[in-house]
Motif scaffolding. Structure first.
Motif, PDB file in Angstrom:
ATOM      1  N   ARG A  10       0.863  -1.193   0.000  1.00 51.11           N
ATOM      2  CA  ARG A  10       0.000   0.000   0.000  1.00 51.11           C
ATOM      3  C   ARG A  10       0.898   1.240   0.000  1.00 51.11           C
ATOM      4  O   ARG A  10       1.734   1.413   0.891  1.00 51.11           O
ATOM      5  CB  ARG A  10      -0.909  -0.001   1.224  1.00 51.11           C
ATOM      6  N   ILE A  11       0.719   2.082  -1.002  1.00 50.98           N
ATOM      7  CA  ILE A  11       1.614   3.224  -1.216  1.00 50.98           C
ATOM      8  C   ILE A  11       0.806   4.502  -1.385  1.00 50.98           C
ATOM      9  O   ILE A  11      -0.186   4.530  -2.121  1.00 50.98           O
ATOM     10  CB  ILE A  11       2.494   2.990  -2.464  1.00 50.98           C
ATOM     11  N   LEU A  12       1.242   5.551  -0.701  1.00 55.27           N
ATOM     12  CA  LEU A  12       0.655   6.880  -0.855  1.00 55.27           C
ATOM     13  C   LEU A  12       1.547   7.689  -1.796  1.00 55.27           C
ATOM     14  O   LEU A  12       2.753   7.794  -1.584  1.00 55.27           O
ATOM     15  CB  LEU A  12       0.543   7.590   0.492  1.00 55.27           C
ATOM     16  N   VAL A  25      -3.720   6.751  -3.408  1.00 58.81           N
ATOM     17  CA  VAL A  25      -3.358   5.604  -2.569  1.00 58.81           C
ATOM     18  C   VAL A  25      -3.570   4.355  -3.404  1.00 58.81           C
ATOM     19  O   VAL A  25      -4.656   4.152  -3.975  1.00 58.81           O
ATOM     20  CB  VAL A  25      -4.204   5.543  -1.283  1.00 58.81           C
ATOM     21  N   PHE A  26      -2.534   3.540  -3.501  1.00 57.40           N
ATOM     22  CA  PHE A  26      -2.589   2.347  -4.335  1.00 57.40           C
ATOM     23  C   PHE A  26      -2.216   1.120  -3.528  1.00 57.40           C
ATOM     24  O   PHE A  26      -1.327   1.158  -2.674  1.00 57.40           O
ATOM     25  CB  PHE A  26      -1.623   2.488  -5.518  1.00 57.40           C
ATOM     26  N   GLU A  27      -2.897   0.026  -3.828  1.00 55.39           N
ATOM     27  CA  GLU A  27      -2.567  -1.277  -3.266  1.00 55.39           C
ATOM     28  C   GLU A  27      -2.264  -2.175  -4.452  1.00 55.39           C
ATOM     29  O   GLU A  27      -3.176  -2.616  -5.151  1.00 55.39           O
ATOM     30  CB  GLU A  27      -3.717  -1.835  -2.426  1.00 55.39           C
ATOM     31  N   GLY A  28      -0.976  -2.391  -4.692  1.00 53.27           N
ATOM     32  CA  GLY A  28      -0.598  -3.030  -5.943  1.00 53.27           C
ATOM     33  C   GLY A  28      -0.968  -2.107  -7.090  1.00 53.27           C
ATOM     34  O   GLY A  28      -0.634  -0.931  -7.095  1.00 53.27           O
ATOM     35  N   GLU A  29      -1.690  -2.624  -8.079  1.00 49.54           N
ATOM     36  CA  GLU A  29      -2.140  -1.823  -9.225  1.00 49.54           C
ATOM     37  C   GLU A  29      -3.504  -1.181  -8.980  1.00 49.54           C
ATOM     38  O   GLU A  29      -3.986  -0.407  -9.802  1.00 49.54           O
ATOM     39  CB  GLU A  29      -2.224  -2.704 -10.479  1.00 49.54           C
ATOM     40  N   ARG A  30      -4.130  -1.498  -7.850  1.00 53.97           N
ATOM     41  CA  ARG A  30      -5.499  -1.037  -7.585  1.00 53.97           C
ATOM     42  C   ARG A  30      -5.489   0.306  -6.867  1.00 53.97           C
ATOM     43  O   ARG A  30      -4.836   0.471  -5.840  1.00 53.97           O
ATOM     44  CB  ARG A  30      -6.229  -2.079  -6.732  1.00 53.97           C
ATOM     45  N   ALA A  31      -6.205   1.266  -7.426  1.00 54.66           N
ATOM     46  CA  ALA A  31      -6.300   2.599  -6.822  1.00 54.66           C
ATOM     47  C   ALA A  31      -7.394   2.594  -5.758  1.00 54.66           C
ATOM     48  O   ALA A  31      -8.563   2.335  -6.052  1.00 54.66           O
ATOM     49  CB  ALA A  31      -6.607   3.639  -7.888  1.00 54.66           C
ATOM     50  N   GLY A  69     -11.290   8.593   4.602  1.00 55.26           N
ATOM     51  CA  GLY A  69     -11.214   7.557   5.630  1.00 55.26           C
ATOM     52  C   GLY A  69      -9.949   6.729   5.562  1.00 55.26           C
ATOM     53  O   GLY A  69      -9.943   5.542   5.897  1.00 55.26           O
ATOM     54  N   ILE A  70      -8.854   7.345   5.124  1.00 60.84           N
ATOM     55  CA  ILE A  70      -7.588   6.624   4.963  1.00 60.84           C
ATOM     56  C   ILE A  70      -6.578   7.141   5.980  1.00 60.84           C
ATOM     57  O   ILE A  70      -6.331   8.341   6.077  1.00 60.84           O
ATOM     58  CB  ILE A  70      -7.041   6.790   3.533  1.00 60.84           C
ATOM     59  N   ASP A  71      -6.005   6.208   6.738  1.00 55.39           N
ATOM     60  CA  ASP A  71      -5.001   6.538   7.741  1.00 55.39           C
ATOM     61  C   ASP A  71      -3.610   6.402   7.115  1.00 55.39           C
ATOM     62  O   ASP A  71      -3.236   5.303   6.678  1.00 55.39           O
ATOM     63  CB  ASP A  71      -5.136   5.585   8.931  1.00 55.39           C
ATOM     64  N   PRO A  72      -2.839   7.478   7.040  1.00 57.00           N
ATOM     65  CA  PRO A  72      -1.501   7.367   6.425  1.00 57.00           C
ATOM     66  C   PRO A  72      -0.581   6.388   7.145  1.00 57.00           C
ATOM     67  O   PRO A  72       0.376   5.887   6.556  1.00 57.00           O
ATOM     68  CB  PRO A  72      -0.962   8.804   6.491  1.00 57.00           C
TER      69      PRO A  72
END
Length: 370
Positions: A10-12, A25-31, A69-72
């Motif tokens: 998971r990358i910001l 914010v991406f998890e793998g290729e999924r935004a 609703g995303i916690d860095p």
């Protein structure tokens, strides 16, 4: 032994621009999240320099994350668009003290919001206890030796380009051909508020234009290449070097010619019969076509494709070029990008012969200092 499932990190991602900051914010290729946070130009103008915008930009980014609703702190890593750095080869770099210092003060001499990318990524990473990176920053410089030369002793060329988008466009285009970026010779374009055209040989960006320094084609906000004698005449007429530097990045191109940086407005005006808008639009396309052909020449005519990408986050699907020549449309009818790509016709030399010839021109051993 049980199969181990590959983990998606998971990358910001933070991409600061002149009037906005894009956050993803991406998890793998999924935004998981993509948002553009717009900034009021009047508010930005109150800051003495780019780095002084940090608290303001951080506040807007944190608000956007909270709204989604995303916690860095749940991130595995943070990536910021690089800026303000000294020349580096393309790749992924962890933000360390030296890189951070260069970004804060704009060590390359260019003040641009992109230098906030490493700073914001670093601050978020520090709070979360995770690493921060930059990828293919605008200061990516992989020029071959001959591309650095000028006709003045002690003066050498360097480039500032949309390297992140250019490299990604090239990688995706190669994949669409069932090939690897490192196997191909490509002329790659980025088209946006700024326009970049570059030559890529076997995974290295061996030539291109310094669009920050006034090279290449004009763009909506950039003057492009100007005759040196005419620049001297402008100085003699009272223009300051500060004004001229701004024309290289912010106040040239459509802004100076037509009073707008909006290409859609220029197209509409041209279609409605505005002769000045039509002439400026056709001139931009003419210069862009000429730049593409110049980069094909830098590759010795060995071109496997000419992909074009748009601004970051708005990638256009790469396609193989398909036509046999370069043609200029009649005035008011635009320019047809019809540039022959190697491999789409007869007479193609064997791959080994092509690679050997190109390496003679662009081989790493011929490029001292890289």
């Amino acid at each position: 032994m049980a199969d181990v499932k590959k983990r998606d990190f998971r990358i910001l991602v933070i991409n600061p621009g002149s009037t906005s900051t894009k956050v993803g914010v991406f998890e793998g290729e999924r935004a998981l999240m993509e948002k553009t946070v717009d900034h009021d130009a009047a508010t930005l103008s109150t800051f003495a320099g780019v780095s002084e915008q940090m608290p303001y930009r951080m506040e807007t980014i944190m608000s956007a994350l909270a709204e989604a609703g995303i916690d860095p702190n749940t991130m595995d890593a943070f990536v910021g668009r690089g800026g303000g750095l000294m020349p580096v080869e393309g790749g992924t770099y962890e933000v360390n003290d030296t890189l951070l210092d260069h970004a804060r003060r704009g060590a390359n001499g260019v003040q641009h919001p992109a230098q906030l990318g490493p700073q914001i990524a670093h601050e978020l990473a520090q709070a979360a206890g995770k690493p921060a990176f930059v990828v293919n920053p605008p200061d990516t410089d992989e020029l071959c030796d001959l591309a650095r030369m000028t006709g003045v002793k002690g003066v050498y060329r360097h480039v500032h380009l949309h390297a992140l988008n250019l490299k990604e466009t090239a990688i995706r285009h190669a994949a669409s051909m069932g090939r690897r970026y490192e196997e191909l010779d490509l002329v790659v374009c980025h088209v946006g508020g700024g326009i970049s055209v570059s030559a890529h040989h076997l995974g290295r960006m061996v030539d291109g234009y310094d669009i920050v320094g006034g090279e290449g084609m004009m763009a909506p906000t950039r003057c492009g290449g100007l005759p040196v004698a005419e620049v001297l005449n402008l100085i003699d007429a009272g223009r300051t070097t500060t004004e001229l530097r701004r024309m290289c990045m912010k106040t040239g191109g459509f802004v100076d010619l037509l009073g707008t940086s909006d290409a859609r407005e220029v197209q509409s005006r041209a279609a409605a019969g505005d002769a000045a808008a039509r002439r400026a639009w056709d001139a931009l396309l003419y210069q862009l076509t000429k730049a593409i052909c110049a980069m094909a020449g830098a590759l010795g005519g060995h071109v496997d494709g000419i992909p074009a990408g748009r601004r970051h986050g708005a990638q256009r699907r790469a396609r193989r070029p398909r036509a046999p020549d370069v043609r200029l449309g009649r005035a008011g009818h635009g320019v047809s990008w019809r540039v022959r790509a190697r491999g789409h016709g007869r007479g193609r030399p064997p791959r080994a012969e092509r690679r050997g010839a190109a390496q003679d021109l662009h081989g790493r051993a011929r490029v001292p200092g890289l």
